[in-house]
Design a protein around this motif. Structure first.
Motif, mmCIF file in Angstrom:
data_model
loop_
_atom_site.group_PDB
_atom_site.id
_atom_site.type_symbol
_atom_site.label_atom_id
_atom_site.label_comp_id
_atom_site.label_asym_id
_atom_site.label_seq_id
_atom_site.Cartn_x
_atom_site.Cartn_y
_atom_site.Cartn_z
ATOM 1 N N THR A 218 96.467 -67.173 -50.848
ATOM 2 C CA THR A 218 95.159 -67.406 -51.491
ATOM 3 C C THR A 218 95.354 -67.968 -52.885
ATOM 4 O O THR A 218 95.140 -67.284 -53.899
ATOM 5 N N PRO A 219 95.843 -69.184 -52.994
ATOM 6 C CA PRO A 219 96.098 -69.730 -54.331
ATOM 7 C C PRO A 219 94.827 -69.964 -55.147
ATOM 8 O O PRO A 219 94.887 -70.047 -56.370
ATOM 9 N N ASP A 220 93.653 -70.046 -54.473
ATOM 10 C CA ASP A 220 92.412 -70.324 -55.201
ATOM 11 C C ASP A 220 91.555 -69.079 -55.403
ATOM 12 O O ASP A 220 90.360 -69.175 -55.684
ATOM 13 N N ALA A 221 92.162 -67.882 -55.243
ATOM 14 C CA ALA A 221 91.383 -66.655 -55.377
ATOM 15 C C ALA A 221 90.962 -66.458 -56.828
ATOM 16 O O ALA A 221 91.761 -66.665 -57.760
ATOM 17 N N GLY A 222 89.711 -65.994 -56.995
ATOM 18 C CA GLY A 222 89.224 -65.770 -58.338
ATOM 19 C C GLY A 222 89.355 -64.335 -58.775
ATOM 20 O O GLY A 222 89.500 -64.056 -59.969
ATOM 21 N N LEU A 223 89.233 -63.389 -57.829
ATOM 22 C CA LEU A 223 89.345 -61.977 -58.152
ATOM 23 C C LEU A 223 90.654 -61.442 -57.607
ATOM 24 O O LEU A 223 91.223 -61.979 -56.643
ATOM 25 N N GLY A 224 91.133 -60.327 -58.232
ATOM 26 C CA GLY A 224 92.400 -59.746 -57.810
ATOM 27 C C GLY A 224 92.347 -58.241 -57.772
ATOM 28 O O GLY A 224 91.302 -57.601 -57.991
ATOM 29 N N LEU A 225 93.512 -57.684 -57.513
ATOM 30 C CA LEU A 225 93.624 -56.242 -57.315
ATOM 31 C C LEU A 225 93.239 -55.470 -58.558
ATOM 32 O O LEU A 225 92.674 -54.361 -58.474
#
Length: 770
Positions: free
Chosen positions: A606-613
């Motif tokens: 998911t290289p374009d993910a905006g939110l993370g853990l």
């Protein structure tokens, strides 16, 4: 839950492995290090060829000399036997003579080597040529120091050079000595070897002549002294004879004869004296008794001057009177008148016998006196003769001593005279005790350097060099190479091998390389659904799946963490590939990228993910953060976030993560967590209580075994949670070199050919960063 204790026999050696010499291990080492061995062997052979190319050719010419003492028996009357010990000493002595400076000086003078240009200027040796090459290279900097060729040398220098190159040795246990000379010219070697043999024989002749001449001079002086002493001794004998009047043996014999005669006479005189004394003593006893008993001893009237007829008549008359008295007394009694007449007649006869006895006693006394005088005279004569004999014997002893001295001097003079004559003969006909039995020959082939010997030595040196270098390489091996090392050293289960992928370790962008490798693996994982040929990568993922299933519990997902000891060992690639394979098989799989510092899994999927853990900490629901891959169906919680990662350690052990895991376990079949490396950080240890196990990813040929073993030993609770170990970035072309013959690693290529799978492109570097 599986534990290491389930495999207690992993570390115990099997009976088939207990070998005095492990041939399989040796063969494995040779397979791994054959290039090093070949390089060392090639270096040794090259060094030998280099030496053969620069070393000058040398030639040896040799002569054999026999030490033969039998040669001197031609002029010697007595052959003297030689013992083995004497022969040994003689041979050793002659060897030292051949090595002496005297022989070397004689050879140098005989061949005029002091001015011989061939002897004074031999070709340069190997070391001198190397020195010349080095000097030639350095001459522009330091100048040239070439020495002009020598034209003349002293005798001592020539002798020293000869002694340095001559070889003298004994041939076996015989009395033969081999003298050889080695030089770069065959003619010069032949000349010097021949000169050595001749000089040695001549030296023996000179030594014998010198010894004989000295012995002759000494014998001549001794003969002169002995001759004068012998003549003086003879004159002393003759002078003593004249002064003593003795003759050899005669005077002593006459004296002995006289002494023996006087001794015999003395014995007879002593016997006569004893006899006369005994008769006189007996007559004196009868006379002392008176005339009354003279008739009873009439039998003693016997001796010289006694008339035997008259004595017989007296004895008869006396016996008749005695008998008549006895008869009358017996017939008429003792008072008869006739008895008185008979008694008067007997008394008269007793007086007559008494007178005869007295006369006879006087004769015996006279004879005793004469016998005693004769005995005393003989004693005096014997004593006088004894004194004379003693004087004669003393004189005879002195005479004998003088004669013996004269005889000894004469015998010694004759002995020295014979030796003197022998010495004179040996001077006129000298024979040495050595002879040349093999003349030196002109060498046709060079004796050195010996090509086969040098090459064999160079090969042995190169082999030792290669073995040493290979041993150093083996000792420097500190990483895991085969799966059996995992079980033997860590006591953990080995899952499988993951190959090194294309592009690893190159200078291109790490992100681009990771994406390319992920695309390659995803194609294999997706192709597996259409019964495409399997690969080693997929087989390892399947093995991991089988081990993970054993941790499955009804009603909840299996939570597996993927960890590594060091960064860059490929745990992220394995975690993503493993999660995608599980998802492709139809299982509900969640991939959590918990490596908050290096979110590589998030960048791959998911290289374009905006939110993370990290956004979970600010109240963002996990479903809003999760992303689903349309191609595989994998759900991923990326680690990328706008929040800070400064408190990442506390975050992984926080209640937020615990709550997250409790929720996702009820909705998914598998939860795969990509954890940070274990070495520098403790993030993975903080999440251990909420996981079902860990898969440890170790890079093949890079991760130190000691580091992994220290981690397992220092964290026994964490080690018990490790499901298995994966060896990543394996070079299958070299894998078989580290296993024993017949092991599974030997047949990796066979598996690939069987499944008709083209392996991944070969890696360009040894240690990639995947």
């Amino acid at each position: 839950m599986l534990e290491r204790g389930n495999f207690p026999d992993m570390n115990a050696p099997r009976l088939a492995d207990l070998k005095f010499i492990d041939v399989d291990r040796i063969l494995s080492v040779l397979r791994r290090q054959w290039r090093v061995l070949a390089l060392g062997l090639a270096f040794g052979i090259g060094l030998g060829v280099f030496y053969l190319a620069l070393a000058p050719r040398t030639y040896v010419s040799a002569a054999q000399i026999l030490i033969d003492k039998n040669l001197r028996e031609v002029v010697s009357e007595v052959a003297q036997p030689t013992s083995a010990m004497d022969l040994e000493s003689e041979v050793l002595n002659q060897i030292e003579v051949l090595k002496s400076s005297r022989i070397a000086t004689a050879v140098a003078q005989a061949e005029n080597l002091m001015t011989d240009p061939e002897f004074l200027n031999p070709p340069p040796s190997f070391t001198r040529r190397i020195k010349g090459v080095v000097t030639g290279l350095l001459s522009p900097l330091f100048g040239s120091d070439d020495e002009p060729p020598a034209t003349q040398a002293t005798v001592e220098e020539a002798a020293g050079a000869l002694r340095a190159n001559v070889d003298v040795e004994r041939v076996g246990r015989s009395a033969v000595i081999r003298v050889a000379y080695e030089t770069t010219s065959p003619e010069l070697a032949h000349r010097i070897a021949n000169a050595y043999a001749l000089a040695f024989v001549q030296d023996q002749l000179n030594a014998d002549l010198d010894a004989t001449r000295q012995a002759t001079d000494w014998l001549q002086g001794r003969l002169t002294e002995l001759g004068a002493s012998q003549r003086q001794a003879t004159l002393d004998v003759e002078q003593f004879r004249r002064e003593s009047g003795l003759t050899i043996g005669e005077d002593q014999t006459l004296s002995n004869q006289r002494l023996e005669a006087l001794t015999s006479q003395l014995v007879l005189a002593q016997a006569e004296t004893s006899r006369v004394r005994a008769l006189s003593n007996q007559l004196q006893t009868v006379i002392d008794a008176g005339p009354e008993t003279a008739g009873d001893n009439v039998a003693m009237l016997n001796g010289p001057g006694i008339d035997g007829t008259e004595i017989a008549t007296i004895r008869t008359r006396y016996a008749s009177i005695v008998r008549r008295i006895d008869e009358v007394t017996a017939a008429y009694g003792a008072d008869h008148p006739q008895i008185a007449v008979l008694q008067a007649e007997r008394n008269a006869l007793n007086d007559q016998i008494f007178v005869q006895l007295r006369n006879l006693n006087e004769q015996y006394r006279n004879q005793l006196t004469v016998a005693e005088r004769q005995e005393n005279g003989l004693r005096e004569q014997i004593n006088a003769e004894g004194r004379a004999a003693a004087e004669t014997n003393q004189a005879q002893v002195e005479l004998t001593e003088l004669q013996q001295r004269s005889s000894a001097l004469g015998l010694l003079y004759n002995t020295y005279l014979s030796r003197y004559e022998e010495s004179i003969q040996r001077q006129s006909f000298p024979i040495p005790g050595v002879r040349i039995i093999t003349d030196p020959e002109l060498p046709r082939d060079p004796s050195g350097p010996r090509t086969l010997f040098v090459l064999a030595g160079a090969m042995i040196f190169g082999a030792f060099l290669g073995v040493g270098a290979g041993a150093v390489n083996e000792l420097r091996e500190r990483s895991f190479r085969i799966g059996s090392q995992i079980a033997n050293e860590l006591g953990l289960r080995f899952i499988g091998y993951l190959p090194r992928l294309n592009g690893a370790g190159t200078r291109r962008s790490k992100k681009a390389t990771a994406l390319q490798n992920h695309r390659y693996i995803r194609d294999q994982v997706i192709g597996r659904r259409s019964n495409a040929p399997t690969t080693a990568f997929l087989e390892t993922l399947k093995s991991a799946k089988l081990m993970v299933r054993k941790r499955h519990r009804a009603g909840r997902a299996v939570t597996i963490g993927t960890v590594s000891v060091l960064p860059g060992e490929g745990k992220t690639t394995f975690a993503v590939s493993f999660a995608e394979m599980l998802a492709v098989n139809g299982d509900k799989v969640l991939l959590i990228d918990a490596d908050l510092r290096q979110p590589a899994a998030s960048q791959l999927v998911t290289p374009d993910a905006g939110l993370g853990l990290m956004d979970l900490a600010v109240g963002v629901p996990w479903r809003q953060i999760a992303r689903t891959d349309a191609e595989t169906g994998l759900v991923i919680l990326p680690a990328t976030s706008s929040a800070t990662a400064a408190t990442s350690n506390d975050f992984l052990s926080s209640p937020v993560i615990q709550t997250l895991l409790e929720e996702v376990r009820r909705e998914f079949d598998y939860v795969v967590i990509d954890l940070p490396p274990l070495g520098p950080m403790v993030d993975a240890l903080s999440i251990q209580p909420w996981t079902d196990g860990f898969i440890l990813v170790t890079e093949w040929g890079r991760t130190p075994r000691r580091l992994v073993r220290a981690l397992v030993e220092n964290e026994p609770q964490f080690a018990d949670e490790i499901i298995g170990v994966v060896l990543n970035k394996v070079n299958f072309a070299r894998l078989g070199r580290y296993s024993d013959p017949g092991a599974a690693e030997q047949f990796v290529g066979s598996y690939d050919r069987y499944y008709q799978v083209a392996p991944a492109p070969a890696p360009r570097q040894k240690t990639p960063a995947q």
